[in-house]
Each structure stands twice: as structure tokens, then as C-alpha cells.
Design a protein around this motif. Structure first.
Motif, PDB file in Angstrom:
ATOM      1  N   GLY A  21       0.822  -1.207   0.000  1.00 56.03           N
ATOM      2  CA  GLY A  21       0.000   0.000   0.000  1.00 56.03           C
ATOM      3  C   GLY A  21       0.849   1.247   0.000  1.00 56.03           C
ATOM      4  N   ASN A  22       0.333   2.299  -0.620  1.00 59.03           N
ATOM      5  CA  ASN A  22       1.010   3.599  -0.641  1.00 59.03           C
ATOM      6  C   ASN A  22       2.458   3.489  -1.134  1.00 59.03           C
ATOM      7  N   ASP A  23       2.633   2.689  -2.192  1.00 59.15           N
ATOM      8  CA  ASP A  23       3.951   2.482  -2.817  1.00 59.15           C
ATOM      9  C   ASP A  23       4.953   1.837  -1.860  1.00 59.15           C
ATOM     10  N   LEU A  24       4.473   1.053  -0.929  1.00 61.07           N
ATOM     11  CA  LEU A  24       5.334   0.368   0.034  1.00 61.07           C
ATOM     12  C   LEU A  24       5.068  -1.131  -0.011  1.00 61.07           C
ATOM     13  N   LEU A  25       6.120  -1.908   0.256  1.00 58.95           N
ATOM     14  CA  LEU A  25       6.005  -3.357   0.383  1.00 58.95           C
ATOM     15  C   LEU A  25       6.399  -3.747   1.806  1.00 58.95           C
ATOM     16  N   GLU A  26       5.557  -4.535   2.438  1.00 60.55           N
ATOM     17  CA  GLU A  26       5.849  -4.938   3.814  1.00 60.55           C
ATOM     18  C   GLU A  26       7.186  -5.661   3.915  1.00 60.55           C
ATOM     19  N   LYS A  27       7.480  -6.540   2.954  1.00 57.09           N
ATOM     20  CA  LYS A  27       8.706  -7.341   3.047  1.00 57.09           C
ATOM     21  C   LYS A  27       9.958  -6.468   3.068  1.00 57.09           C
ATOM     22  N   PHE A 115       7.413   5.281  22.346  1.00 55.85           N
ATOM     23  CA  PHE A 115       7.965   5.994  21.191  1.00 55.85           C
ATOM     24  C   PHE A 115       6.870   6.397  20.211  1.00 55.85           C
ATOM     25  N   VAL A 116       6.018   5.461  19.795  1.00 55.10           N
ATOM     26  CA  VAL A 116       5.032   5.791  18.760  1.00 55.10           C
ATOM     27  C   VAL A 116       4.021   6.819  19.264  1.00 55.10           C
ATOM     28  N   LYS A 117       3.695   6.760  20.548  1.00 58.02           N
ATOM     29  CA  LYS A 117       2.731   7.734  21.085  1.00 58.02           C
ATOM     30  C   LYS A 117       3.305   9.141  21.099  1.00 58.02           C
ATOM     31  N   SER A 118       4.638   9.264  21.112  1.00 55.84           N
ATOM     32  CA  SER A 118       5.248  10.597  21.041  1.00 55.84           C
ATOM     33  C   SER A 118       4.995  11.247  19.686  1.00 55.84           C
ATOM     34  N   TYR A 119       4.591  10.444  18.694  1.00 55.46           N
ATOM     35  CA  TYR A 119       4.220  10.949  17.372  1.00 55.46           C
ATOM     36  C   TYR A 119       2.700  11.033  17.207  1.00 55.46           C
ATOM     37  N   GLY A 120       1.972  10.800  18.279  1.00 60.39           N
ATOM     38  CA  GLY A 120       0.516  10.832  18.193  1.00 60.39           C
ATOM     39  C   GLY A 120      -0.082   9.579  17.584  1.00 60.39           C
ATOM     40  N   ILE A 121       0.688   8.498  17.547  1.00 59.34           N
ATOM     41  CA  ILE A 121       0.226   7.240  16.955  1.00 59.34           C
ATOM     42  C   ILE A 121      -0.481   6.408  18.020  1.00 59.34           C
ATOM     43  N   ASP A 150      -1.547   0.471   4.528  1.00 55.84           N
ATOM     44  CA  ASP A 150      -2.576   0.953   3.603  1.00 55.84           C
ATOM     45  C   ASP A 150      -3.343   2.155   4.151  1.00 55.84           C
ATOM     46  N   THR A 151      -2.850   2.748   5.228  1.00 57.02           N
ATOM     47  CA  THR A 151      -3.420   3.987   5.759  1.00 57.02           C
ATOM     48  C   THR A 151      -2.427   5.109   5.498  1.00 57.02           C
ATOM     49  N   ALA A 152      -2.873   6.165   4.831  1.00 57.20           N
ATOM     50  CA  ALA A 152      -1.957   7.210   4.365  1.00 57.20           C
ATOM     51  C   ALA A 152      -1.137   7.813   5.503  1.00 57.20           C
ATOM     52  N   LYS A 153      -1.777   8.085   6.637  1.00 56.75           N
ATOM     53  CA  LYS A 153      -1.059   8.693   7.756  1.00 56.75           C
ATOM     54  C   LYS A 153       0.047   7.772   8.263  1.00 56.75           C
ATOM     55  N   ASP A 154      -0.276   6.499   8.447  1.00 56.29           N
ATOM     56  CA  ASP A 154       0.723   5.544   8.923  1.00 56.29           C
ATOM     57  C   ASP A 154       1.828   5.345   7.887  1.00 56.29           C
ATOM     58  N   ALA A 155       1.432   5.271   6.619  1.00 53.13           N
ATOM     59  CA  ALA A 155       2.420   5.060   5.555  1.00 53.13           C
ATOM     60  C   ALA A 155       3.414   6.210   5.493  1.00 53.13           C
ATOM     61  N   ALA A 156       2.949   7.422   5.786  1.00 57.08           N
ATOM     62  CA  ALA A 156       3.860   8.575   5.782  1.00 57.08           C
ATOM     63  C   ALA A 156       4.950   8.397   6.830  1.00 57.08           C
ATOM     64  N   PHE A 157       4.596   7.839   7.980  1.00 51.11           N
ATOM     65  CA  PHE A 157       5.607   7.562   9.005  1.00 51.11           C
ATOM     66  C   PHE A 157       6.564   6.464   8.536  1.00 51.11           C
ATOM     67  N   LEU A 158       6.024   5.450   7.882  1.00 50.49           N
ATOM     68  CA  LEU A 158       6.866   4.346   7.413  1.00 50.49           C
ATOM     69  C   LEU A 158       7.857   4.798   6.343  1.00 50.49           C
TER      70      LEU A 158
END
Length: 245
Positions: A21-27, A115-121, A150-158
Motif C-alpha cells: 500500500g502507498n507504494d510500500l512493500l511490507e517485506k 515511542f510511537v505515542k510521542s508521534y501521536g500514533i 494501507d493507511t496514508a497517515k501511517d504510511a507517511a511515518f513508514l
């Protein structure tokens, strides 16, 4: 005392891309994180083994067998989520597990969640599931799902290098804490010896030739030939006379 062994298992690989999703591959993400964590753990007194270190397909059975064969002290399966949600979550086996597995997972989860909650995740919590790699491994084991591909907000962090470095740091810190491993003290480097001044090469016959070239003496005397006071006086007078010119 033998070093503790951590097995890092980057999910999917080869013909199995995992979530997309969002031009990313999990592997690709899981392998990148596993490599970063392994590199950081290199600063600690622990042995790190990866189930795969390239784009290779491994069955779930092979992954669990690898951890069992190396007699790992801890197994961490690294994944990225999908399905339209958001946030971070972790899993242990939903069957019979000892309290150590649960306690270690809680400590690891909390370190990453901080750590992730410091980014509002969102912290989606500590969960249980009948995943094969958790069911078939003989040591305490945990599977983490890092955000939703596959969620745009999460993918931006990835896709964010700084965030992914921080995620790697958090996973490393959690593993160091739960396994109680010490940092490796670098061996002291020897102090380099200061360079010694070079000793000039003594060339007596060459020095005589310089005097001949300067007109101070006229014959090419052997360097070890004796000198009379008269010859010495003649040389000194020639030097004095040359300075007056």
C-alpha cells in the motif's frame, strides 16, 4: 558465560510481498527494520541472528525451526499491518505460555508504544493470536505490527527516515531491557608512538667534495686521512677570506 541469542524475523520476503500500500512493500520495511535493529544490537553483549538477510521466501515453519535450532533466548517477528486501521500492536501466542513470555512482551511493547505515542500514533494494545511462528517457537516469542501500510497517515511515518530510525532505536532499547544485556566496552586503542626524527645520513667523503667545490680545499683527500695543523690553518684562512669577498 554464553551470550544470549536474539532471533529477528523480518516478515514475508521473496515471492511473498506481505501487505502492500502507498507504494510500500511490507517485506522491504520489515527487512530494513531488522537490519537496523541488528546493527544497533551489535553494540551489546548479545548474539543476533536474522531468519533472512535478503529478499528470500521462508515458510512459517522454517522461521520457527530456525529460532529453535539456534536455541534462541528470544524471538521477535517484525511485521507491518494492513486492513485500514492505524497504530501499533503486539502479539504473543493465545495458547499456553508461561508468565515470562507475557512479562517480556509487556516490557517490549511499552517501550515501543512510548515511542510511537510521542508521534501521536495509537497504541492498539497487547494482544494474543494463534500465529504459527508464536505457536511453534520454543522460547519467549513476540510478533509486532508496526502501523498500517494501507493507511496514508501511517504510511507517511513508514516512509520517514527519522521515524524509522526512532522505531529501530525503540525496538533495540526494548530488547536490551527485557534480556538484560550489557553494552560492549570498546577495547582501548594503543597510543601511537610519536614519529622519531630522522637521523641524517653521514657522508664524510661527500662533505670533502663540498669543500672542493667551494674552493676551500684542492685535493680529494680520503675522509679518514690525518690533517696537520698547517693544513687545518690553510682551510680556516680560505674560509675567512671567502667571507670577506
Amino acid at each position: 558465560m554464553a551470550k544470549k541469542i536474539i532471533v529477528l524475523d523480518p516478515g514475508h520476503g521473496g515471492k511473498d510481498p506481505g501487505a502492500v500500500g502507498n507504494d510500500l512493500l511490507e517485506k522491504e520495511i520489515t527487512l530494513m527494520i531488522a537490519r537496523k535493529v541488528a546493527k544497533r544490537l551489535g553494540n551489546y553483549d548479545v548474539t543476533v541472528r536474522l531468519t533472512r538477510d535478503d529478499d528470500t521466501f521462508l515458510s512459517l515453519d522454517a522461521r520457527a525451526a530456525f529460532a529453535n535450532n539456534v536455541k534462541a533466548d528470544y524471538y521477535l517477528s517484525i511485521h507491518v499491518n494492513a486492513g485500514g486501521g492505524t497504530g501499533f500492536e503486539s502479539f504473543i501466542y493465545n495458547g499456553p505460555v508461561n508468565s515470562v513470555t507475557g512479562n517480556l512482551r509487556t516490557a517490549l511493547h511499552q517501550t515501543i508504544a512510548t515511542f510511537v505515542k510521542s508521534y501521536g500514533i495509537v497504541d492498539r494494545g497487547e494482544k494474543k493470536a494463534n500465529f504459527a511462528v508464536l505457536r511453534q517457537t520454543n522460547m519467549p516469542a513476540c510478533l509486532i505490527e508496526m502501523l498500517f501500510i494501507d493507511t496514508a497517515k501511517d504510511a507517511a511515518f513508514l516512509k520517514d527516515d527519522e521515524f524509522m530510525r526512532g522505531m529501530s532505536d525503540a525496538i533495540t532499547a526494548g530488547l536490551v531491557q527485557i534480556l538484560n544485556v550489557e553494552a560492549v566496552t570498546p577495547a582501548p586503542q594503543p597510543t601511537p608512538e610519536p614519529p622519531q626524527p630522522s637521523t641524517p645520513v653521514w657522508n664524510p667523503q661527500g662533505e670533502i667534495q663540498k669543500l672542493i667545490d667551494a674552493g676551500i680545499i684542492f685535493n680529494n683527500h680520503p675522509a679518514d686521512a690525518p690533517v696537520t695543523w698547517g693544513e687545518f690553518a690553510a682551510v680556516i684562512n680560505r674560509i675567512l677570506n671567502s667571507n670577506k669577498q
